[in-house]
Scaffold this active site. Structure first.
Site, PDB file in Angstrom:
ATOM      1  N   SER A 129       0.848  -1.190   0.000  1.00 11.42           N
ATOM      2  CA  SER A 129       0.000   0.000   0.000  1.00 11.42           C
ATOM      3  C   SER A 129       0.883   1.238   0.000  1.00 11.42           C
ATOM      4  CB  SER A 129      -0.897   0.025   1.256  1.00 11.42           C
ATOM      5  OG  SER A 129      -1.499   1.293   1.430  1.00 11.42           O
ATOM      6  N   TYR A 133      -0.486  -0.708  10.169  1.00  9.22           N
ATOM      7  CA  TYR A 133      -0.722  -0.920   8.744  1.00  9.22           C
ATOM      8  C   TYR A 133       0.453  -0.415   7.919  1.00  9.22           C
ATOM      9  CZ  TYR A 133      -3.312  -0.989   4.310  1.00  9.22           C
ATOM     10  OH  TYR A 133      -3.737  -1.247   3.029  1.00  9.22           O
TER      11      TYR A 133
END
Length: 277
Positions: A158, A172
């Site tokens: 990501s 994350y």
């Protein structure tokens, strides 16, 4: 129209996180896992997908079979953070097809908070879902690919792992950064054995989960959060899961990407370039 990679015909794809969240606002909006299943099936690949939520996996199977002629897709339930379930998942795929040509590690989860706010339990959950799952799946599949002397491993990262962009999701961002490093390590280590490994790095993608974000962070204002996220992208819009899936298909195809390994393919509408320039 999707790009069709003829060399993917009859190739076996093991895809984690295949499930499709309910399309509450727009039937044309798909998640990354479901879109990947559809795009690869359009090139004739055989999909063996897993998800923790069997209902969502069955929804993907239904959607793909309805929209892709002669699609071949099997879905099973598996928690890829648990070694025994990953071992069983890979065994089921091998029992069904006898080989694994492409591994796509797609599961992911994000939780807000920095080191001072995030609990130990949430931190560990982020590590397990985003990173340990990749470690376990690649650990089981790479020996199979080594025996085959071929294979493509694709890990979903990501842009959150590329640098701070105003959102404190330390678990994350840390795990998604590590995934790029894993792709580099695996790609170089296994290059002499005919196996490629790469990371796909999506930016702000318009998936069914955007609706959940609206309720969690924007007082239920779906249109508002869509507009806000689009304004953060140089292209002026969020990406689609099918644009992510096309990147995955490119890296799956030996003909298209035979000299690409240990790399990262950023699919973000310019976000990373804008932030880091």
């Amino acid at each position: 129209m999707p790009v069709i990679y003829t060399d993917l015909q009859d190739k076996i794809v093991l895809l984690t996180g295949v499930g499709q969240a309910p399309q509450e606002y727009d039937k044309e909006i798909w998640g990354n896992g479901a879109a990947t299943a559809k795009v690869l099936a359009q090139s004739g690949a055989k999909i063996f997908g897993c998800d923790l939520d069997m209902a969502s996996a069955e929804l993907t199977k239904k959607c793909v079979e309805e929209q892709v002629k002669d699609a071949r897709i099997d879905v099973v339930k598996a928690d890829v953070t648990k070694r025994d379930e990953v071992v069983e998942l890979v065994k089921k795929c091998m029992d069904t097809h006898g080989r694994i040509d492409v591994l796509v590690c797609n599961v992911g989860k994000s939780a807000p908070g920095g080191p001072a706010e995030m609990s130990d339990e949430v931190w560990q959950s982020q590590l397990d879902v985003n990173l340990t799952s990749v470690f376990l799946c690649t650990g089981q599949v790479l020996p199979i690919m080594e025996k085959q002397k071929s294979g493509s491993v694709i890990l979903l990262s990501s842009v959150a792992g590329k640098g701070y962009a105003g959102r404190s999701h330390v678990g994350y961002s840390t795990t998604k950064s590590a995934i790029v490093s894993m792709a580099q390590t695996i790609g170089c280590r296994y290059a002499p054995l005919g196996i490629r490994a790469n990371a796909v790095v999506p930016g702000l993608i318009h998936t069914p989960l955007v609706a959940r974000l609206a309720f969690e962070y924007n007082n239920g204002d779906y249109e508002g959060i869509v507009k806000k996220r689009a304004s953060e992208v140089p292209m002026g819009r969020m990406g689609t899961a099918f644009e992510v899936a096309q990147a995955i298909a490119f890296l799956s195809s030996q003909e298209a990407s035979s000299y690409v390994t240990g790399s990262q393919l950023i699919v973000d509408g310019g976000i990373t370039a804008a932030v880091h320039n």
